[in-house]
Design a protein around this motif. Structure first.
Motif, short mmCIF file in Angstrom:
data_model
loop_
_atom_site.label_atom_id
_atom_site.label_comp_id
_atom_site.label_asym_id
_atom_site.label_seq_id
_atom_site.Cartn_x
_atom_site.Cartn_y
_atom_site.Cartn_z
N ILE A 206 1.00 -1.17 -0.15
CA ILE A 206 0.06 0.23 -0.02
C ILE A 206 0.94 1.17 0.01
CG2 ILE A 206 -1.61 1.30 1.27
CD1 ILE A 206 -2.69 -1.34 2.44
N ALA A 207 1.91 1.22 0.82
CA ALA A 207 2.75 2.38 0.88
C ALA A 207 3.89 2.41 -0.07
CB ALA A 207 3.45 2.41 2.20
N THR A 208 4.41 1.14 -0.47
CA THR A 208 5.51 1.23 -1.48
C THR A 208 5.06 1.34 -3.01
OG1 THR A 208 5.63 -1.13 -1.52
CG2 THR A 208 7.12 -0.23 -0.15
N ASN A 209 4.11 0.43 -3.43
CA ASN A 209 3.72 0.41 -4.76
C ASN A 209 2.36 -0.27 -4.95
OD1 ASN A 209 3.36 0.36 -7.60
ND2 ASN A 209 5.32 -0.42 -8.07
N PRO A 210 1.26 0.34 -4.54
CA PRO A 210 -0.12 -0.41 -4.70
C PRO A 210 -0.52 -0.99 -5.78
CG PRO A 210 -0.19 2.08 -4.72
CD PRO A 210 0.97 1.75 -4.33
N LEU A 211 0.24 -0.88 -6.92
CA LEU A 211 -0.28 -1.49 -8.22
C LEU A 211 0.08 -2.72 -8.18
CD1 LEU A 211 -1.22 0.60 -10.79
CD2 LEU A 211 0.94 -0.32 -11.71
N ARG A 212 1.14 -3.00 -7.27
CA ARG A 212 1.77 -4.52 -7.06
C ARG A 212 0.66 -5.52 -6.45
NH1 ARG A 212 4.39 -2.97 -10.74
NH2 ARG A 212 2.62 -4.54 -11.47
N ILE A 213 -0.43 -4.70 -5.82
CA ILE A 213 -1.21 -5.73 -4.99
C ILE A 213 -1.85 -6.83 -6.19
CG2 ILE A 213 -3.54 -5.62 -3.52
CD1 ILE A 213 -2.38 -2.83 -2.52
N PHE A 214 -2.12 -5.97 -7.33
CA PHE A 214 -2.67 -6.88 -8.44
C PHE A 214 -1.93 -8.29 -8.80
CE2 PHE A 214 -4.51 -2.58 -9.39
CZ PHE A 214 -6.05 -2.93 -9.57
N ASP A 215 -0.59 -7.97 -8.33
CA ASP A 215 0.21 -9.30 -8.65
C ASP A 215 0.13 -10.43 -7.75
OD1 ASP A 215 1.44 -7.49 -10.41
OD2 ASP A 215 3.02 -7.12 -9.42
N CYS A 216 -0.62 -10.20 -6.43
CA CYS A 216 -0.72 -11.11 -5.51
C CYS A 216 -1.51 -12.30 -5.74
CB CYS A 216 -1.31 -10.37 -4.18
SG CYS A 216 -1.17 -11.54 -2.69
N LYS A 217 -0.88 -13.31 -5.51
CA LYS A 217 -1.68 -14.79 -5.77
C LYS A 217 -2.55 -15.26 -4.75
CE LYS A 217 2.33 -15.62 -8.45
NZ LYS A 217 3.93 -15.58 -8.26
N VAL A 218 -2.66 -14.49 -3.55
CA VAL A 218 -3.65 -14.77 -2.46
C VAL A 218 -4.92 -14.60 -2.65
CG1 VAL A 218 -4.05 -14.32 0.06
CG2 VAL A 218 -1.53 -14.36 -0.70
N GLU A 219 -5.80 -15.35 -2.77
CA GLU A 219 -7.28 -15.23 -3.08
C GLU A 219 -7.87 -14.00 -2.59
OE1 GLU A 219 -10.07 -15.31 -5.64
OE2 GLU A 219 -8.32 -16.64 -5.81
N ALA A 220 -7.72 -13.76 -1.29
CA ALA A 220 -8.19 -12.81 -0.63
C ALA A 220 -7.95 -11.42 -1.20
CB ALA A 220 -8.16 -12.76 0.98
N CYS A 221 -6.81 -11.38 -1.38
CA CYS A 221 -6.13 -10.20 -2.10
C CYS A 221 -6.83 -9.95 -3.54
CB CYS A 221 -4.50 -10.12 -1.99
SG CYS A 221 -4.05 -10.39 -0.51
N ARG A 222 -6.91 -11.06 -4.22
CA ARG A 222 -7.13 -10.94 -5.62
C ARG A 222 -8.68 -10.41 -5.57
NH1 ARG A 222 -3.64 -14.35 -8.93
NH2 ARG A 222 -5.19 -14.65 -10.53
N GLY A 223 -9.49 -10.93 -4.74
CA GLY A 223 -10.90 -10.46 -4.35
C GLY A 223 -11.09 -8.99 -3.97
N ALA A 224 -10.29 -8.61 -3.20
CA ALA A 224 -10.33 -7.10 -2.80
C ALA A 224 -9.93 -6.21 -4.10
CB ALA A 224 -9.25 -6.85 -1.62
N ALA A 225 -8.70 -6.86 -4.90
CA ALA A 225 -8.16 -6.00 -5.80
C ALA A 225 -9.28 -5.75 -7.07
CB ALA A 225 -7.13 -6.68 -6.69
N ARG A 226 -10.17 -6.77 -7.22
CA ARG A 226 -11.25 -6.69 -8.19
C ARG A 226 -12.30 -5.60 -8.05
NH1 ARG A 226 -10.95 -12.64 -8.80
NH2 ARG A 226 -11.96 -13.17 -6.97
#
Ligand code: HAM
Length: 422
Positions: A206-226
């Protein structure tokens, strides 16, 4: 007879790496040859960079907040105290080579390709390896969106040439340095509100590069990113016009594609166009190839202000999709018995090999019959028999295995007879 059990770990391939054995390697050779032919038909030339690079190249090029740089690089200090990395991707190496050799001054089209191994310390699974192979193409100094579409079309042409059909092409624009900061800020705010839904790694992003959250393979993060804001709502005029141009050119090629606003790709250098080709139904590791535009990399390396765009295709993932059966090899097996026959066999093999005919002569001391059945088992297209009788007559037996025909002929005739039947 002894059985060999490779129990010691030093006698097995390193985790996440694979031997490509005879029998499989022919498919690799076929795929590589098809790719080279195709890339060259679009004006690309091969550029071979070293596997080892200074670590800083990837920190700067690939990006310090990417998963590749933070978690996946094979980095070591060499005996001279330098930090060296086995390349995890090829794009920064090409940009470096251009700056180092000032290839931009040659006046030739700056279109390069390369096929070779890359290294990422990721969790191995089907379709994801620690040593894997990419076919990489890069184009420089071409701003027009038509080139973005042309390379997507070239990727598509390669897959079609190899008989791959079950794919989808996804495209997006990730904006540029003018419009992305506002988007990053909007993402940061949104991700901040969703902090509790994110894994610790993404919370840091969130602080360093929020765009990179889209790369996360964790299902909860993918759900949030949608539910995160979409980059398409933040593109500046220049990026919007460019993206419209790319889509228009893709339509011109009659290519089917889907705009995927969440496809930001896992690398920091992209500007404007990004794209991926995914294999439908391949499970999680379904990106066969990915690429995009990176208009700032050269400038950031301290080189000329030249834009770039390219893609890399994962060869293992491609090969897993193929049903391609390589042509069986057509070779001659020379059966020989006795010292004189051995000399003749060696002589004949030299002549045939010089003419480009694959020829096998073995020296295992087997009898004539057993050599013949071995030739049969190996799938020889022709068998030449040289025994005492043949030496005496000065005529060798030449058998065409597929036709089942056998002729007696002078050694000097064998090459021509085989070439006529090839
Ligand atoms: P990438 O998306 O990181 O992009 O990798 C491209 C392709 O390499 C992937 O789509 C996948 O097929 C394959 N690949 C990546 N990691 C692995 C792995 N661990 N095991 C097996 N296959 C893998 C790049 O590397 C960029 N350099 C592409 C590019 C070129 N962008 C502009 N120019």
């Amino acid at each position: 007879m002894s059985t060999v059990t490779p129990v010691q770990k030093e006698l097995t391939a390193v985790k996440g790496t694979h031997d490509i054995l005879p029998g499989e390697v022919e498919v690799w050779q076929t795929v590589e040859a098809a790719a080279k032919r195709l890339f060259e038909s679009y004006g690309y030339r091969e550029l071979r960079a070293p596997i080892l690079e200074h670590t800083e190249l990837f920190e700067k090029g690939t990006g310090e907040t990417t998963d590749i740089v933070t978690k996946e690089m094979y980095t070591f200090v060499d005996k001279g105290g330098r930090s060296i990395t086995l390349r995890p991707e090829y794009t920064p190496s090409v940009a470096r080579a251009i700056v180092e050799h000032r290839l931009d001054l040659l006046g030739a089209p700056m279109r390069y390709y390369y096929i070779g191994p890359m290294f990422r310390y990721d969790k191995p699974q089907k379709g994801r390896y620690r040593q894997f192979h990419q076919m990489d193409i890069e184009v420089f100094n071409e701003k027009d969106p038509a080139i973005d579409a042309e390379i997507i079309e070239m990727a598509d042409a390669l897959l079609r040439t190899l008989g791959v059909t079950e794919t989808a092409t996804l495209v997006n624009s990730v904006g540029c340095r003018a419009c992305r900061p506002a988007y990053s800020q909007a993402l940061r705010e949104r991700a901040g509100r969703d902090r509790d839904r994110l894994c610790p790694d993404c919370q840091r992003k969130i602080a360093t590069n929020p765009l990179r959250i889209f790369d996360c393979k964790v299902e909860a993060c993918r759900g949030a990113a949608r539910d995160f804001p979409k980059i398409s709502e933040f593109l500046c005029e220049d990026c919007r016009v460019h993206f419209a141009g790319v889509r228009a050119a893709l339509d011109l090629y009659g290519l089917r594609y889907k705009v995927d606003p969440n496809m930001v790709r896992g690398l920091d250098y992209y500007t404007k166009t990004t794209f991926e080709v995914v294999h439908l139904g391949a499970g999680q590791q379904n990106a066969v190839l990915g690429g995009g535009r990176y208009d700032d990399m050269m400038k950031d390396f301290g080189g000329p202000d030249i834009c770039g765009i390219g893609f890399a295709l994962g060869v293992e993932r491609l090969i897993a999709m193929l049903t391609l059966k390589p042509e069986p090899r057509r070779f001659v097996y020379v059966v020989h018995l006795g010292d004189k026959a051995k000399v003749e066999a060696i002589r004949l093999a030299r002549t045939l090999r010089k003419a480009g005919i694959e020829t096998i002569v073995e020296f295992a001391g087997r009898g004539l019959k057993s050599q013949f059945s071995r030739a049969n088992k190996l799938g020889a297209a022709w068998v030449v028999v040289i025994g005492d009788d043949e030496i005496g007559k000065g005529l060798f037996q030449l058998k065409d295995m597929a036709a089942g025909t056998q002729v007696e002929c002078a050694p000097a005739e064998i090459q021509a007879r085989i070439q006529n039947r090839k």
